[in-house]
Enzyme design. Structure first.
Site, PDB file in Angstrom:
ATOM      1  N   TYR A 101     -11.301 -35.956 -14.116  1.00 62.48           N
ATOM      2  CA  TYR A 101     -10.664 -37.279 -14.037  1.00 62.48           C
ATOM      3  C   TYR A 101      -9.690 -37.415 -15.199  1.00 62.48           C
ATOM      4  O   TYR A 101     -10.012 -37.045 -16.339  1.00 62.48           O
ATOM      5  CB  TYR A 101     -11.719 -38.392 -14.158  1.00 62.48           C
ATOM      6  CG  TYR A 101     -11.126 -39.779 -14.309  1.00 62.48           C
ATOM      7  CD1 TYR A 101     -10.901 -40.582 -13.196  1.00 62.48           C
ATOM      8  CD2 TYR A 101     -10.750 -40.275 -15.560  1.00 62.48           C
ATOM      9  CE1 TYR A 101     -10.321 -41.844 -13.319  1.00 62.48           C
ATOM     10  CE2 TYR A 101     -10.165 -41.529 -15.695  1.00 62.48           C
ATOM     11  CZ  TYR A 101      -9.957 -42.302 -14.573  1.00 62.48           C
ATOM     12  OH  TYR A 101      -9.377 -43.536 -14.700  1.00 62.48           O
ATOM     13  N   GLU A 189      -3.105 -42.354 -12.765  1.00 64.67           N
ATOM     14  CA  GLU A 189      -4.475 -41.830 -12.699  1.00 64.67           C
ATOM     15  C   GLU A 189      -4.562 -40.700 -11.673  1.00 64.67           C
ATOM     16  O   GLU A 189      -3.980 -40.801 -10.589  1.00 64.67           O
ATOM     17  CB  GLU A 189      -5.436 -42.958 -12.286  1.00 64.67           C
ATOM     18  CG  GLU A 189      -6.883 -42.530 -12.179  1.00 64.67           C
ATOM     19  CD  GLU A 189      -7.761 -43.621 -11.548  1.00 64.67           C
ATOM     20  OE1 GLU A 189      -8.327 -44.421 -12.299  1.00 64.67           O
ATOM     21  OE2 GLU A 189      -7.866 -43.668 -10.308  1.00 64.67           O
TER      22      GLU A 189
END
Ligand code: GDP
Ligand code: MN
Length: 383
Positions: A101, A189
Site C-alpha cells: 500500500y 494512492e
C-alpha cells in the site's frame, strides 16, 4: 475532483508509473472486444467513485470471451456503496507475488505532505490501519524540500518491503510523489502496489483526487469532469460559477471569503445547528452573485433557514443588499433569512433592506455573527 481508477492510471502513466494496459468500456460487447485487444487473461473492473469494489464483486478475472461476457454482464449496473456501475475497465491481468500500500496526501495540521507505505496492502488495509498501525511506515515531507531519493530509500527500508524490490519501489515512489505534487493532486494512492512474479513493482489500482483550485492550468482535466459525480445542488452551483460544497445539515450558509464561510460553519455547529452547505460568494460579489447564491440554497430541500454572513471588504454592503432584494423578487424562498451585515457600506446595505419592506418572517438582521447563528439555528429547528 475524484478520478475513476482508469483515469487515475492514465494520470499515473503520464509520470512514468507502470500500469497495466487496458480499455474503458460501457457495454458487454465492448468489454469482449477490449479483452480480445489487450489479450487474456484480463480483469474486469467496475469504475465507480468508491473503494471496496473487490469485496462488492466489482473486480473479476476472466480467461476467455465467455467469462468476460458473464462478468461484464454482472458488473454493469452493479450498485457499489450507492454508486451504480456504468463504466468498466478491462485490463491485462497481472501475476502477483506481493500486495503493498502507498499513498501521498496533505497533512494540513503538520503543513506537510504525508506519505504512507505498508507491506500489508490489498483489500484489508483499513483493518491493518486499525489493528496493526505499526505496519504502516509514515513520512512527513516538507513541500519546500520535496522527497529526496535518500529519504525515500529510508522510508522503503522502514516499511520492510521485500529487499529485492527496494530499487524498484524507490523509483516508483519518487515518480508517484512527482505525480502528486506536479500533477496538482490532493491524494495519490495505490492499493495494491504490487510486486509481479517477474519482480517488477507496478500500480494495480489508482485512487487520485485532483485539487480543483488548479483547474485553470489543466485544460486536459475537462475529460475527467465528464464522468464526475456531482449532486444536483452542486451542479446548479457550478452553472452559476459558485464555490459551493453540499453538506447534510439544515442551515443554508452564504458568506464572503472561504475563511469566513468556514468560521460560519463552525459557529453554526457550536450553537447546536448543522450546516447544509459551504458557499463562498468571494470578494467583490455583486447583486447577481448574491441572487444566484440564494437560488442555489433555496433549491436544497433540506434547508430550513438561511444564514447570510457578510463582512464587507471589497464586497460592498449595498451590493449584497441589492442582491437579496433582487433574489426575493425572482424566487420565493422556502426558508427565512438571518443576515449579519458588517464592514464596507453595511449601513447603506441595511437601509436598502429596511426600505424594501421585507417582512420579518422572511428576513431578520442581527448585529453579530454569534447572535445571527443563534437566530438561524433556532429558526432551522422551527423555533
Ligand atoms: P478495490 O477492491 O476497489 O480496491 O479494487 P482493486 O483494484 O484494488 O482490486 C481488488 C483486488 O483484486 C486486489 O487487491 C487484487 O487482489 C485483485 N486483483 C486486481 N487486479 C488483479 C490482477 O490483475 N491479477 C490478480 N491476480 N488479482 C487482481
Ligand atoms: Mn484497491
Amino acid at each position: 475532483m475524484d478520478l475513476l481508477e482508469y483515469q487515475g492510471k492514465q494520470f499515473f502513466a503520464q509520470f512514468g508509473i507502470p500500469v497495466s494496459d487496458g480499455r474503458p468500456v460501457t457495454t458487454v460487447d465492448e468489454a469482449v472486444a477490449a479483452a480480445e485487444a489487450v489479450g487474456y487473461p484480463v480483469v474486469v473492473k467496475a469504475q465507480v467513485h468508491a473503494g471496496g469494489r473487490g469485496k462488492a464483486g466489482g473486480v473479476k478475472l476472466a480467461n476467455n470471451a465467455d467469462e468476460v461476457r458473464e462478468h461484464a454482464g454482472n458488473i454493469l449496473g452493479l450498485d457499489i456503496s450507492g454508486h451504480i456501475t456504468r463504466i468498466l475497465w478491462i485490463e491485462i491481468a497481472s501475476d502477483i507475488s506481493e500486495e503493498y500500500y502507498v499513498s501521498f496526501t496533505l497533512d494540513r495540521s503538520a503543513k506537510k505532505h504525508l506519505g504512507m507505505l505498508s507491506k500489508e496492502g490489498g483489500v484489508e488495509i483499513e483493518q491493518v490501519a486499525v489493528e496493526n498501525p505499526d505496519a504502516i511506515a509514515k513520512i512527513w515531507i516538507d513541500p519546500v524540500d520535496g522527497l529526496t531519493e535518500a529519504v525515500c530509500r529510508e522510508w522503503v527500508l522502514a516499511a520492510n518491503l521485500n529487499p529485492s524490490v527496494t530499487d524498484g519501489a524507490v523509483a516508483l515512489l519518487l515518480k508517484l510523489y512527482t505525480a502528486y505534487t506536479d500533477g496538482d493532486a490532493d491524494l495519490a494512492e495505490i492499493n495494491p502496489l504490487i510486486v509481479k512474479t517477474d519482480g517488477k513493482v507496478h500500480a494495480l489500482d489508482a485512487k487520485v483526487s485532483l485539487d480543483d483550485n488548479a483547474d485553470f492550468r489543466h485544460p486536459e482535466w475537462a475529460e475527467y469532469r465528464a464522468t464526475e459525480e456531482l449532486d444536483s445542488r452542486e451542479q446548479l452551483a457550478r452553472t452559476h460559477g459558485l464555490q459551493y460544497i453540499g453538506l447534510d445539515g439544515t442551515v443554508g450558509i452564504i458568506a464572503n471569503g472561504a475563511g469566513l464561510a468556514m468560521s460560519t460553519l463552525d459557529v453554526v455547529n457550536q450553537v447546536g445547528g448543522t450546516a447544509a452547505n459551504f458557499l463562498d460568494i468571494g470578494g467583490g460579489a455583486n447583486a447577481d452573485v448574491m441572487a444566484a447564491a440564494l437560488e442555489v440554497i433555496n433549491f436544497d430541500e433540506k434547508v430550513t433557514s438561511i444564514f447570510i454572513n457578510i463582512f464587507g471588504g471589497i464586497t460592498r454592503g449595498e451590493e449584497v443588499a441589492k442582491g437579496i432584494v433582487e433574489a426575493l423578487s425572482r424566487v420565493t424562498l422556502k426558508a427565512p433569512i438571518v443576515i449579519r451585515l458588517d464592514g464596507t457600506n453595511a449601513e447603506e446595505g441595511r437601509k436598502i433592506l429596511a426600505d424594501a419592506g421585507i417582512p420579518e418572517s422572511t428576513l431578520i438582521s442581527k448585529p453579530t455573527m454569534l447572535e445571527a447563528a443563534h437566530a438561524a439555528v433556532a429558526l432551522s429547528k422551527g423555533k
